[in-house]
Design an enzyme around this catalytic site. Structure first.
Site, PDB file in Angstrom:
ATOM      1  N   ASP A  95      -8.746 -17.488  -4.401  1.00 58.05           N
ATOM      2  CA  ASP A  95     -10.134 -17.060  -4.230  1.00 58.05           C
ATOM      3  C   ASP A  95     -10.894 -17.417  -5.505  1.00 58.05           C
ATOM      4  O   ASP A  95     -10.313 -17.851  -6.500  1.00 58.05           O
ATOM      5  CB  ASP A  95     -10.214 -15.582  -3.892  1.00 58.05           C
ATOM      6  CG  ASP A  95      -9.571 -14.696  -4.937  1.00 58.05           C
ATOM      7  OD1 ASP A  95      -9.350 -15.173  -6.063  1.00 58.05           O
ATOM      8  OD2 ASP A  95      -9.297 -13.536  -4.636  1.00 58.05           O
ATOM      9  N   GLY A  97     -12.757 -15.468  -7.467  1.00 59.20           N
ATOM     10  CA  GLY A  97     -12.983 -14.413  -8.441  1.00 59.20           C
ATOM     11  C   GLY A  97     -14.242 -13.618  -8.168  1.00 59.20           C
ATOM     12  O   GLY A  97     -14.465 -12.566  -8.758  1.00 59.20           O
ATOM     13  N   GLY A  98     -15.067 -14.102  -7.256  1.00 60.03           N
ATOM     14  CA  GLY A  98     -16.326 -13.426  -6.966  1.00 60.03           C
ATOM     15  C   GLY A  98     -16.138 -11.998  -6.482  1.00 60.03           C
ATOM     16  O   GLY A  98     -16.801 -11.072  -6.952  1.00 60.03           O
ATOM     17  N   PHE A  99     -15.215 -11.799  -5.551  1.00 58.94           N
ATOM     18  CA  PHE A  99     -15.014 -10.453  -4.998  1.00 58.94           C
ATOM     19  C   PHE A  99     -14.604  -9.478  -6.093  1.00 58.94           C
ATOM     20  O   PHE A  99     -15.083  -8.345  -6.152  1.00 58.94           O
ATOM     21  CB  PHE A  99     -13.956 -10.489  -3.889  1.00 58.94           C
ATOM     22  CG  PHE A  99     -13.703  -9.138  -3.264  1.00 58.94           C
ATOM     23  CD1 PHE A  99     -14.563  -8.631  -2.311  1.00 58.94           C
ATOM     24  CD2 PHE A  99     -12.614  -8.371  -3.657  1.00 58.94           C
ATOM     25  CE1 PHE A  99     -14.346  -7.377  -1.750  1.00 58.94           C
ATOM     26  CE2 PHE A  99     -12.381  -7.118  -3.096  1.00 58.94           C
ATOM     27  CZ  PHE A  99     -13.256  -6.629  -2.140  1.00 58.94           C
ATOM     28  N   ASP A 149     -19.022 -16.868  -4.677  1.00 59.21           N
ATOM     29  CA  ASP A 149     -20.061 -16.233  -3.868  1.00 59.21           C
ATOM     30  C   ASP A 149     -20.286 -14.810  -4.332  1.00 59.21           C
ATOM     31  O   ASP A 149     -19.490 -14.257  -5.081  1.00 59.21           O
ATOM     32  CB  ASP A 149     -19.652 -16.230  -2.395  1.00 59.21           C
ATOM     33  CG  ASP A 149     -18.448 -15.318  -2.134  1.00 59.21           C
ATOM     34  OD1 ASP A 149     -17.561 -15.253  -3.016  1.00 59.21           O
ATOM     35  OD2 ASP A 149     -18.378 -14.682  -1.079  1.00 59.21           O
ATOM     36  N   GLN A 192     -21.524 -15.435   4.379  1.00 62.81           N
ATOM     37  CA  GLN A 192     -21.856 -14.032   4.136  1.00 62.81           C
ATOM     38  C   GLN A 192     -23.003 -13.616   5.061  1.00 62.81           C
ATOM     39  O   GLN A 192     -23.380 -14.365   5.956  1.00 62.81           O
ATOM     40  CB  GLN A 192     -22.220 -13.831   2.659  1.00 62.81           C
ATOM     41  CG  GLN A 192     -21.058 -14.025   1.692  1.00 62.81           C
ATOM     42  CD  GLN A 192     -20.047 -12.881   1.725  1.00 62.81           C
ATOM     43  OE1 GLN A 192     -20.206 -11.900   2.465  1.00 62.81           O
ATOM     44  NE2 GLN A 192     -18.992 -13.004   0.931  1.00 62.81           N
ATOM     45  N   GLY A 219     -17.134 -10.727   3.371  1.00 62.84           N
ATOM     46  CA  GLY A 219     -17.975  -9.542   3.510  1.00 62.84           C
ATOM     47  C   GLY A 219     -17.642  -8.660   4.688  1.00 62.84           C
ATOM     48  O   GLY A 219     -18.458  -7.838   5.112  1.00 62.84           O
ATOM     49  N   ASP A 269      -5.669 -12.982   5.228  1.00 59.28           N
ATOM     50  CA  ASP A 269      -4.887 -12.509   4.084  1.00 59.28           C
ATOM     51  C   ASP A 269      -5.242 -11.052   3.831  1.00 59.28           C
ATOM     52  O   ASP A 269      -6.325 -10.591   4.224  1.00 59.28           O
ATOM     53  CB  ASP A 269      -5.224 -13.322   2.820  1.00 59.28           C
ATOM     54  CG  ASP A 269      -6.490 -12.799   2.151  1.00 59.28           C
ATOM     55  OD1 ASP A 269      -6.387 -12.068   1.146  1.00 59.28           O
ATOM     56  OD2 ASP A 269      -7.605 -13.068   2.662  1.00 59.28           O
ATOM     57  N   CYS A 307      13.103  -4.983  14.733  1.00 60.97           N
ATOM     58  CA  CYS A 307      12.912  -5.939  13.638  1.00 60.97           C
ATOM     59  C   CYS A 307      14.254  -6.504  13.185  1.00 60.97           C
ATOM     60  O   CYS A 307      15.241  -5.769  13.065  1.00 60.97           O
ATOM     61  CB  CYS A 307      12.211  -5.252  12.465  1.00 60.97           C
ATOM     62  SG  CYS A 307      11.890  -6.344  11.072  1.00 60.97           S
ATOM     63  N   CYS A 309      14.507  -8.296  10.223  1.00 64.23           N
ATOM     64  CA  CYS A 309      14.351  -8.735   8.838  1.00 64.23           C
ATOM     65  C   CYS A 309      15.551  -8.295   7.991  1.00 64.23           C
ATOM     66  O   CYS A 309      16.375  -7.482   8.417  1.00 64.23           O
ATOM     67  CB  CYS A 309      13.047  -8.179   8.244  1.00 64.23           C
ATOM     68  SG  CYS A 309      13.107  -6.452   7.716  1.00 64.23           S
ATOM     69  N   CYS A 312      15.822  -4.458   7.651  1.00 68.08           N
ATOM     70  CA  CYS A 312      16.254  -3.730   8.848  1.00 68.08           C
ATOM     71  C   CYS A 312      17.686  -4.075   9.259  1.00 68.08           C
ATOM     72  O   CYS A 312      18.368  -3.256   9.877  1.00 68.08           O
ATOM     73  CB  CYS A 312      15.279  -3.992   9.992  1.00 68.08           C
ATOM     74  SG  CYS A 312      13.660  -3.228   9.707  1.00 68.08           S
ATOM     75  N   HIS A 338       9.934  -5.893   4.397  1.00 70.64           N
ATOM     76  CA  HIS A 338       9.790  -5.567   5.814  1.00 70.64           C
ATOM     77  C   HIS A 338       8.349  -5.747   6.294  1.00 70.64           C
ATOM     78  O   HIS A 338       8.106  -6.342   7.356  1.00 70.64           O
ATOM     79  CB  HIS A 338      10.254  -4.133   6.098  1.00 70.64           C
ATOM     80  CG  HIS A 338       9.844  -3.662   7.452  1.00 70.64           C
ATOM     81  ND1 HIS A 338      10.512  -4.013   8.598  1.00 70.64           N
ATOM     82  CD2 HIS A 338       8.762  -2.928   7.843  1.00 70.64           C
ATOM     83  CE1 HIS A 338       9.884  -3.507   9.648  1.00 70.64           C
ATOM     84  NE2 HIS A 338       8.823  -2.851   9.222  1.00 70.64           N
TER      85      HIS A 338
END
Length: 380
Positions: A95, A97-99, A149, A192, A219, A269, A307, A309, A312, A338
């Site tokens: 990203d 860095g704006g957020f 942004d 946005q 946003g 994400d 599951c 994984c 589990c 998990h």
């Protein structure tokens, strides 16, 4: 010049329009829709890259703001870029860095030029502009970079959001001009506009005219309701080109992943799965489970009986609860493994459901098992 990444649409689900595709990057080709684990400080907390690989992760995130503050983009560049620095040979997205600047930084001052703020580590004065953010991302060396942004609070006034959208478009254009490596790093634009349809349309039109190789929807998942987020997605995703990837930033709950896919999103994400795991909360096919609770003290079943994984297959609720109660880091590792596996496997099922044209049936099954159809259902 060939684009740094390409998107290939393989199939559209006939009932919903959900997209099955793939993203071709310099570090591999990855199926979409996809969930991308977040590795803020060039590490997915508590997990090794080899573990992420074995659970099926394709692209992971790193955070420009945090890596700029520590250890510094020059050091990462000297190490050979993020892929070599963190020993990950698949996709990486950063990203801008704006957020973080707008949500974490104190004493910030926004001007047309950029943002001045206080370093959260040592208190020094910092300045981040579109040109600076892109230079940092160029040095870090990810496959996909985000434009710088402003992410305005969802419930800001119309006038504030309008001015913010217009500035974000100007910043996006400046970032494009500053981008040094378009042949091997793809820069995405970020749409946005909060909940205002005309501003989302304006933002999308501005960015699409700049011909970015991919587009993010920013946003959202910042305090608004799930119904409100879905409403915005319904009119925003159709504004984005069909031959480019669409990325909904910061979303990682079971219901929002499926509902986002139904509305045309390809990439997601979120820090949620690893963050809640470190507090002893796990995502299961039967809903959320707080393994620290006393009722699991003598429960020798796996976290999720559906599951397969590593966690589990090998460990019980009773043992993992003991690890949390004893403040042992292995408990956080097992729960984090998990939760990420759960979401990556969910997206695998979603991709198969698009192929089979039964995504709505999968949604109904998952929502029923997870408990979303019950009154007062917990979010994740």
């Amino acid at each position: 010049m060939e684009p740094a990444i390409k998107y290939r649409l393989i199939k559209t689900e006939k009932h919903t329009g959900a997209r099955l595709g793939e993203i071709i990057t310099p570090h591999g080709t990855f199926p979409t829709p996809m969930f991308m684990p977040v590795g803020t400080q060039a590490t997915v907390k508590t997990l090794a890259p080899e573990e992420l690989d074995e659970m099926g992760a394709g692209i992971i995130l790193a955070n420009t703001y945090h890596l700029w503050l520590r250890p510094g983009e020059d050091l990462v560049e000297e190490a050979g870029g993020l892929h070599k620095f963190m020993n990950w040979d698949k996709g990486i997205l950063t990203d801008s860095g704006g957020f973080q600047v707008f949500s974490l930084a104190s004493n910030r001052n926004i001007t047309e030029e950029g943002v001045t703020f206080k370093n959260e580590i040592n208190g020094s004065k910092m300045f981040l502009s579109p040109e600076k953010a892109i230079a940092i991302e160029n040095a870090l060396g990810p496959d996909i970079m985000m434009s710088f942004d402003e992410c305005p609070p969802y419930f800001e006034s119309y006038d504030y959001v309008k001015h913010s959208v217009e500035r974000t478009s100007r910043w996006a254009e400046r970032g494009l001009k500053a981008h040094k490596n378009p042949d091997w790093q793809a820069l995405f634009g970020i749409v946005q506009g909060a909940g205002f349809e005309d501003l989302r349309r304006q933002s999308a039109a501005d960015l699409v005219s700049m011909d970015f190789p991919g587009y993010s929807i920013g946003g959202l998942s910042v305090g608004e309701s799930k119904a409100e987020m879905n409403r915005v997605l319904e009119f925003t995703t159709p504004l984005l080109p069909e031959n480019k990837p669409r990325y909904l930033m910061g979303v990682g709950t079971t219901d929002s992943l499926i509902d986002g896919v139904i509305r045309g999103v390809d990439m997601f994400d979120c820090v949620l799965p690893t963050r809640i795991a470190r507090n002893g909360t796990v995502m299961t096919s039967h809903g959320r489970l707080v393994v620290k609770n006393a009722k699991y003290a003598r429960d020798f079943a796996p976290l999720d009986d559906n599951c397969n994984c590593y966690t589990c297959r090998n460990y019980t609720r009773a043992y993992i609860r003991h690890l949390f109660k004893a403040d042992e880091a292995f408990g956080m590792r097992l729960a984090s493994y998990h939760n990420l596996y759960y979401l990556l496997h969910l997206m695998k099922r979603v991709r198969q459901a698009i192929m089979d044209d039964n995504l709505l049936e999968l949604r109904e099954e998952v929502f029923e098992m997870y408990g979303y159809n019950k009154p007062n259902a917990k979010n994740f």
